[in-house]
Design a protein around this motif. Structure first.
Motif, mmCIF file in Angstrom:
data_model
loop_
_atom_site.group_PDB
_atom_site.id
_atom_site.type_symbol
_atom_site.label_atom_id
_atom_site.label_comp_id
_atom_site.label_asym_id
_atom_site.label_seq_id
_atom_site.Cartn_x
_atom_site.Cartn_y
_atom_site.Cartn_z
ATOM 1 N N ALA A 20 0.364 -1.451 0.345
ATOM 2 C CA ALA A 20 -0.121 0.124 0.186
ATOM 3 C C ALA A 20 0.932 1.621 0.044
ATOM 4 C CB ALA A 20 -0.864 0.236 1.108
ATOM 5 N N LYS A 21 2.102 1.318 0.940
ATOM 6 C CA LYS A 21 2.802 2.409 1.394
ATOM 7 C C LYS A 21 2.065 3.282 1.548
ATOM 8 C CE LYS A 21 6.019 1.366 -2.810
ATOM 9 N NZ LYS A 21 5.406 -0.178 -2.814
ATOM 10 N N PRO A 22 1.552 3.335 2.750
ATOM 11 C CA PRO A 22 0.995 4.992 2.834
ATOM 12 C C PRO A 22 2.373 5.569 3.972
ATOM 13 C CG PRO A 22 0.709 2.994 4.476
ATOM 14 C CD PRO A 22 1.283 2.240 3.582
ATOM 15 N N GLY A 23 2.262 6.640 3.789
ATOM 16 C CA GLY A 23 3.419 8.060 4.695
ATOM 17 C C GLY A 23 3.583 7.746 5.798
ATOM 18 N N THR A 24 2.783 6.918 6.474
ATOM 19 C CA THR A 24 3.030 6.619 7.785
ATOM 20 C C THR A 24 3.519 5.978 8.042
ATOM 21 O OG1 THR A 24 1.880 7.900 10.116
ATOM 22 C CG2 THR A 24 0.429 7.500 8.320
ATOM 23 N N ASN A 25 3.798 5.019 9.310
ATOM 24 C CA ASN A 25 3.779 4.004 10.572
ATOM 25 C C ASN A 25 2.813 3.713 11.286
ATOM 26 O OD1 ASN A 25 5.563 2.973 9.395
ATOM 27 N ND2 ASN A 25 7.352 3.265 9.970
ATOM 28 N N ASN A 26 1.665 5.167 11.860
ATOM 29 C CA ASN A 26 0.970 5.201 12.228
ATOM 30 C C ASN A 26 -0.195 4.676 12.053
ATOM 31 O OD1 ASN A 26 2.212 6.861 13.934
ATOM 32 N ND2 ASN A 26 1.798 8.689 13.389
ATOM 33 N N CYS A 27 -1.533 3.917 12.979
ATOM 34 C CA CYS A 27 -2.252 3.926 12.184
ATOM 35 C C CYS A 27 -3.757 3.241 13.584
ATOM 36 C CB CYS A 27 -2.299 2.035 12.067
ATOM 37 S SG CYS A 27 -1.963 1.312 13.322
ATOM 38 N N VAL A 28 -5.156 3.396 12.595
ATOM 39 C CA VAL A 28 -6.539 3.138 13.805
ATOM 40 C C VAL A 28 -6.225 1.741 13.309
ATOM 41 C CG1 VAL A 28 -8.224 3.513 14.222
ATOM 42 C CG2 VAL A 28 -6.774 5.343 13.640
ATOM 43 N N VAL A 29 -7.108 0.646 14.496
ATOM 44 C CA VAL A 29 -7.095 -0.783 14.295
ATOM 45 C C VAL A 29 -8.436 -0.748 14.468
ATOM 46 C CG1 VAL A 29 -6.049 -3.515 14.811
ATOM 47 C CG2 VAL A 29 -4.262 -1.536 15.008
ATOM 48 N N SER A 30 -9.209 -1.542 13.019
ATOM 49 C CA SER A 30 -10.609 -2.385 13.761
ATOM 50 C C SER A 30 -10.432 -3.600 14.381
ATOM 51 C CB SER A 30 -11.037 -2.788 12.271
ATOM 52 O OG SER A 30 -12.281 -2.991 12.199
ATOM 53 N N LEU A 31 -10.885 -3.706 15.260
ATOM 54 C CA LEU A 31 -11.320 -4.759 16.350
ATOM 55 C C LEU A 31 -12.669 -5.379 15.946
ATOM 56 C CD1 LEU A 31 -11.073 -2.765 19.790
ATOM 57 C CD2 LEU A 31 -10.081 -4.759 18.469
ATOM 58 N N THR A 32 -12.631 -6.494 15.840
ATOM 59 C CA THR A 32 -13.500 -7.911 14.788
ATOM 60 C C THR A 32 -14.947 -7.146 15.817
ATOM 61 O OG1 THR A 32 -12.021 -8.757 14.226
ATOM 62 C CG2 THR A 32 -14.046 -10.057 14.139
ATOM 63 N N GLU A 33 -15.762 -7.468 15.316
ATOM 64 C CA GLU A 33 -17.015 -6.691 16.642
ATOM 65 C C GLU A 33 -17.558 -7.989 17.153
ATOM 66 O OE1 GLU A 33 -19.797 -4.462 16.827
ATOM 67 O OE2 GLU A 33 -18.306 -3.276 15.559
ATOM 68 N N SER A 34 -17.180 -9.520 16.928
ATOM 69 C CA SER A 34 -17.946 -10.681 17.932
ATOM 70 C C SER A 34 -16.431 -10.505 19.037
ATOM 71 C CB SER A 34 -17.467 -12.180 17.408
ATOM 72 O OG SER A 34 -16.184 -11.934 16.748
ATOM 73 N N GLN A 35 -15.406 -9.313 19.206
ATOM 74 C CA GLN A 35 -14.335 -9.739 20.069
ATOM 75 C C GLN A 35 -14.575 -8.843 20.556
ATOM 76 O OE1 GLN A 35 -10.133 -10.449 18.123
ATOM 77 N NE2 GLN A 35 -10.682 -12.316 18.959
ATOM 78 N N VAL A 36 -15.499 -7.648 21.017
ATOM 79 C CA VAL A 36 -15.888 -6.402 21.578
ATOM 80 C C VAL A 36 -17.134 -6.171 21.561
ATOM 81 C CG1 VAL A 36 -16.214 -3.691 21.128
ATOM 82 C CG2 VAL A 36 -14.354 -5.135 20.033
ATOM 83 N N ILE A 37 -17.696 -6.047 23.349
ATOM 84 C CA ILE A 37 -19.321 -5.431 23.782
ATOM 85 C C ILE A 37 -19.467 -4.026 23.569
ATOM 86 C CG2 ILE A 37 -20.813 -6.076 25.695
ATOM 87 C CD1 ILE A 37 -17.963 -8.313 26.689
ATOM 88 N N THR A 38 -20.402 -4.182 22.814
ATOM 89 C CA THR A 38 -21.364 -2.711 23.050
ATOM 90 C C THR A 38 -22.327 -2.734 23.947
ATOM 91 O OG1 THR A 38 -21.971 -3.529 20.743
ATOM 92 C CG2 THR A 38 -19.580 -1.780 20.963
ATOM 93 N N ARG A 39 -22.761 -2.425 24.225
ATOM 94 C CA ARG A 39 -24.382 -1.470 24.716
ATOM 95 C C ARG A 39 -24.612 -0.084 24.661
ATOM 96 N NH1 ARG A 39 -24.224 -6.115 24.907
ATOM 97 N NH2 ARG A 39 -24.148 -8.550 25.606
ATOM 98 N N LEU A 40 -25.908 0.277 24.798
ATOM 99 C CA LEU A 40 -26.502 1.257 24.984
ATOM 100 C C LEU A 40 -27.382 1.275 25.979
ATOM 101 C CD1 LEU A 40 -26.775 4.247 23.248
ATOM 102 C CD2 LEU A 40 -29.194 3.061 22.633
#
Length: 208
Positions: free
Chosen positions: A62-82
């Protein structure tokens, strides 16, 4: 901050860099590679090392211009509650959130990384809605180890549903169902007001 998105899916690892100029989003870099067998569900250090190597390969493509990233967590490994609470000040909410979260998060609070966001406040009813997001600390540590092993710096980790909601809806859109078809699973997300209010993962995807 200058950064790119990293998604370690069950089937593919994806890297995407987008820049924003005024109201225009510009795709700067994108690439994908196959995820090694087991993906992020594996507990084997050897297999996690293979994932780090494939992330390196994907970044090289891909050759992005940085080593800084935001990582997506698989939905099944996260608990979300409203959850609904009486209207509280930011200070009161900060003091009460762990106790409130214990009632809704099916894991010991000491074992999770917990984040929260006020989704809405209703002055007439004196109530507020708060979105809780919790991920087991061992899962977070595994992602951070894999990303560090690829020579990258994780600026943030967030659930897939949050990223999709931000990318595909605007805060003033009506309530929307987002259907994200992955290789082996499908995520259903209800988004409203710029927030992901509800998500479910179905174990059927594009490969079927």
């Amino acid at each position: 901050a200058h950064l790119f998105g990293l998604d370690i899916g069950r089937s593919f690892i994806k890297v995407v860099e987008v820049s924003q100029s005024k109201d225009e989003k510009i795709l700067k870099a994108a690439a994908f590679v196959l995820t090694p067998p087991g993906g992020m569900e594996t507990e084997s250090p050897t297999d996690l090392g293979k994932i780090s190597q494939e992330i390196k390969n994907c970044v090289k493509k891909a050759k992005p211009g940085t080593n800084n990233c935001v990582v997506s967590l698989t939905e099944s490994q996260v608990i979300t509650r409203l959850i609904e609470l009486p209207s509280l000040t930011d200070k009161e909410l900060s003091a009460a959130i762990n106790w409130e979260a214990e009632q809704y998060i099916p894991l010991p609070i000491k074992d999770v990384t917990l984040q929260y966001k006020i989704a809405s406040k209703n002055l007439a009813s004196g109530k507020m809605e708060v979105m809780l997001t919790a991920a087991p600390k061992r899962v977070i540590e595994k992602y951070l180890t894999v990303v560090k092993g690829a020579g990258l710096k994780a600026i943030a980790l967030e659930p897939e549903s949050a990223a999709l909601t931000r990318a595909l809806t605007k805060p003033n859109d009506p309530a929307t169902i987002i259907v994200s078809l992955g290789g082996t699973s499908t995520e259903l997300i209800i988004a409203s007001g710029g927030n992901s209010l509800f998500s479910r993962s179905i174990a059927t995807g594009g490969s079927t």
